[in-house]
Every structure is written in C-alpha cells, then in structure tokens.
Design an enzyme around this catalytic site. Structure first.
Site, PDB file in Angstrom:
ATOM      1  N   TYR A   4     -13.777  -2.765   9.831  1.00 34.38           N
ATOM      2  CA  TYR A   4     -12.404  -2.262   9.973  1.00 34.38           C
ATOM      3  C   TYR A   4     -11.871  -2.489  11.393  1.00 34.38           C
ATOM      4  CZ  TYR A   4      -8.665   1.320   9.501  1.00 34.38           C
ATOM      5  OH  TYR A   4      -7.477   2.006   9.457  1.00 34.38           O
ATOM      6  N   SER A  34      -4.784  -0.048  14.203  1.00 32.31           N
ATOM      7  CA  SER A  34      -5.442   1.266  14.273  1.00 32.31           C
ATOM      8  C   SER A  34      -6.063   1.424  15.654  1.00 32.31           C
ATOM      9  CB  SER A  34      -6.550   1.361  13.220  1.00 32.31           C
ATOM     10  OG  SER A  34      -7.399   2.470  13.460  1.00 32.31           O
ATOM     11  N   ASP A  90      -2.206  -7.177  -5.773  1.00 28.83           N
ATOM     12  CA  ASP A  90      -3.292  -7.123  -4.787  1.00 28.83           C
ATOM     13  C   ASP A  90      -2.883  -8.047  -3.640  1.00 28.83           C
ATOM     14  OD1 ASP A  90      -5.557  -7.630  -3.270  1.00 28.83           O
ATOM     15  OD2 ASP A  90      -6.886  -7.843  -4.990  1.00 28.83           O
ATOM     16  N   VAL A  91      -2.718  -7.489  -2.451  1.00 28.57           N
ATOM     17  CA  VAL A  91      -2.192  -8.305  -1.338  1.00 28.57           C
ATOM     18  C   VAL A  91      -3.142  -9.424  -0.913  1.00 28.57           C
ATOM     19  CG1 VAL A  91      -0.654  -6.516  -0.427  1.00 28.57           C
ATOM     20  CG2 VAL A  91      -3.016  -6.689   0.442  1.00 28.57           C
ATOM     21  N   GLY A  97       0.837  -1.211   0.000  1.00 28.82           N
ATOM     22  CA  GLY A  97       0.000   0.000   0.000  1.00 28.82           C
ATOM     23  C   GLY A  97       0.861   1.246   0.000  1.00 28.82           C
ATOM     24  N   ALA A  98       1.971   1.173  -0.737  1.00 24.04           N
ATOM     25  CA  ALA A  98       2.995   2.217  -0.618  1.00 24.04           C
ATOM     26  C   ALA A  98       2.960   3.255  -1.736  1.00 24.04           C
ATOM     27  CB  ALA A  98       4.383   1.571  -0.542  1.00 24.04           C
ATOM     28  N   ALA A 103     -11.016  -6.101  11.798  1.00 24.16           N
ATOM     29  CA  ALA A 103      -9.776  -6.439  11.083  1.00 24.16           C
ATOM     30  C   ALA A 103      -8.558  -5.909  11.829  1.00 24.16           C
ATOM     31  CB  ALA A 103      -9.813  -5.872   9.660  1.00 24.16           C
ATOM     32  N   LYS A 104      -8.643  -4.678  12.324  1.00 26.71           N
ATOM     33  CA  LYS A 104      -7.483  -4.074  12.990  1.00 26.71           C
ATOM     34  C   LYS A 104      -7.213  -4.723  14.350  1.00 26.71           C
ATOM     35  CE  LYS A 104      -6.094  -1.103   9.900  1.00 26.71           C
ATOM     36  NZ  LYS A 104      -4.950  -1.508   9.052  1.00 26.71           N
ATOM     37  N   ARG A 164       0.921   5.681  -1.860  1.00 24.87           N
ATOM     38  CA  ARG A 164       0.520   6.991  -1.301  1.00 24.87           C
ATOM     39  C   ARG A 164       0.433   6.898   0.223  1.00 24.87           C
ATOM     40  NH1 ARG A 164      -6.010   7.053  -2.763  1.00 24.87           N
ATOM     41  NH2 ARG A 164      -6.626   6.223  -0.746  1.00 24.87           N
TER      42      ARG A 164
END
Ligand code: NAD
Length: 249
Positions: A150, A138, A59-60, A9-10, A153-154, A12
């Site tokens: 989210y 997060s 795509d990871v 995801g690098a 997942a985090k 941006r």
C-alpha cells in the site's frame, strides 16, 4: 453548462462523501464502484438533495470495464472534466508474510486503476481545455509498517500525479493528490478489527498522536477535493496535500 465528475470507489467511505459534496457543488456525478447496486444509495441521496448522478459498476483495474464506464458517463451525463481516483483496497501484512497476490491487487487497484481511469478521461478534458484530476494518496506513502504494498502504491501515485501535471497542464488540466491521515471509514474499521481492538479504542489511540487531537472524517477529504476540483484552483497543480491533522514526518 454542468460539469461532469467521476468518482471511483464511491459506494461508501471517502468516495461516497466526495460524490455527495461535488454534487452539492453543482456537478453531475458518476458514482463508480465494483458493484453497481452498491452505488445506488449514493445516487439516490444525491438525487434527493436535488443533484444529478448515475451509478456504474466497474473494476478500475479492468481496462475494458474502465473504457466502457467512461463511455457511459459521456453518453448519460456528458464529457467528464473532473476525475477523482479514490478506489482503494488494503491487504496489510509484514513483508515476510505478504503474498504476491496481496502485492498485485493493491498495485492494480491503486496504480493501474488510476492510470486506466486517467487515460480514459483525459481525452475529454484536453478536448474541453479544462480538467481536474485528484488522486488519493496516503500518509502511508511515507512508510507504514505492514503496508509495503500500500505504501509503495500510494507513493507511486504521487509520482504519477506530478507526471500527469507536467503532461496535461498546457491543456488546462490540473492534477493533484490528497494524502489523508487516519479517516474514519470501513477501511480503518476493518484494520481495527484485524488488530483485535474496538474501533473506538483504535480511533482514540490514533487521535492521541494527531496534533489536532481527533481522527479525520470523510468530509475533511471531500473539502480538499472540492478545492482542487474547483475552477479557481487552476494555478495549483502537481501538489500533494497532506490532510492529516498536523505536519507529517
Ligand atoms: P473504503 O474501503 O471504505 O472504500 C473504498 C471503496 O473502493 C469501496 O467501496 C470499494 O468497493 C471500492 N473499490 C475497491 N476496489 C475497487 C475496484 N477495483 N474498482 C472499483 N472500486 C473499487 O475506503 P476509504 O477509507 O473510503 O478510502 C478511500 C480512498 O482513500 C482509498 O484510496 C484509500 O486508500 C484512501 N485513504 C484512506 C484512508 C483512511 O484512513 N480511511 C487514509 C488514507 C488514504
């Protein structure tokens, strides 16, 4: 010998800043994101500053794409011993409006993606007797309205981090998580837009709740990643570092 790092995801945001920071610390960096062309500017910035980097589109959450990406890193930069699982998406909605697709994509990118990348990279780390995995969690892991997918997942990434730390420690591999609070990126800008407020007003409202009285910037996270990725941090593993401008509740 140059250490090779992978940052997902690098193209941006936080990932791009982490990639530039690790490169300036002397690591060769694979800049991975969905679109290879979107990674190129980051690679050019690193090269212009005297560093070494390559752009890879993957795509990871795609097993074959991840394995191929890691093989490319090995062939073009060398065996990776630092991995930053940073790729992320949000699909916020209150539970009763959240679609199963919105649930699945968030799980797939954050959890399946971090699993696939870590599994592919760990064999090079254990073979080298040295490795550093940093996962992006997060503050939402503690619960955040509108983010059932989210936050799950985090929070899941924190359990993943601790388990990998247990499994990989004896091979010289540390695994830690960073849990950012509000960081100024396109992700938070998109949230402001969706809520119908200007990014400036959104940031000011967030800063008013943050003890250090400002919102975070990607460099705040890159600094923490650089610490965990460093050779000197070998006795720090399985930790979750909240980088949020104050204590979390
Ligand atoms: P961003 O949206 O600016 O960047 C995320 C990047 O991940 C994008 O370039 C996107 O293309 C890439 N990506 C998405 N899905 C992918 C996939 N399947 N495969 C490969 N790449 C993919 O987000 P950001 O704010 O820079 O966030 C980076 C990480 O930090 C994310 O994991 C995010 O959840 C986490 N985080 C951000 C904040 C914040 O306030 N910005 C707070 C806490 C945690």
């Amino acid at each position: 010998m140059t250490t090779t790092a992978i940052v997902t995801g690098a193209a941006r945001g936080i990932g791009a800043t982490v990639a530039r920071r690790l490169a300036s610390d002397g690591l060769a960096v694979a800049v991975i994101d969905l679109d290879e062309a979107a990674c190129k500017p980051v690679v050019e910035q690193i090269e212009a500053a005297g560093g070494r980097a390559i752009a890879i589109g993957a795509d990871v959450s795609d097993e074959a794409a991840v394995d191929a990406a890691v093989e490319r890193v090995v062939a073009e930069l060398g065996a990776p011993t630092v991995l930053v699982n940073n790729a992320g998406v949000i699909r916020d909605n209150l539970l009763f409006r959240m679609s199963a697709d919105d649930w699945d994509i968030v799980m797939n990118v954050h959890l399946r993606g971090s699993f696939l990348m870590s599994r592919a990279a760990q064999k090079y780390m254990t073979a080298a007797g040295f490795g550093r995995i940093v996962n992006l969690s997060s503050t939402s892991a503690l619960g955040n309205r509108g983010q059932a997918n989210y936050s799950a997942a985090k929070a899941g990434l924190q359990g993943f981090t601790k388990t990998l730390a247990l499994e990989l420690g004896k091979f010289g591999v540390t695994v830690n998580a960073i849990a950012p609070g509000f960081i100024e990126t396109e992700m938070t800008a998109a949230t402001a837009e969706r809520m119908g407020v200007s990014f400036e007003d959104f940031k000011a409202a967030a800063a008013a709740q943050i003890p250090v009285a400002r919102t975070g910037v990607p460099d705040d996270i890159a600094h923490a990643v650089a610490f965990f990725a460093g050779r000197d941090a070998g006795f720090v593993s399985g930790q979750v570092l909240y980088v949020a401008g104050g204590p979390t509740t």
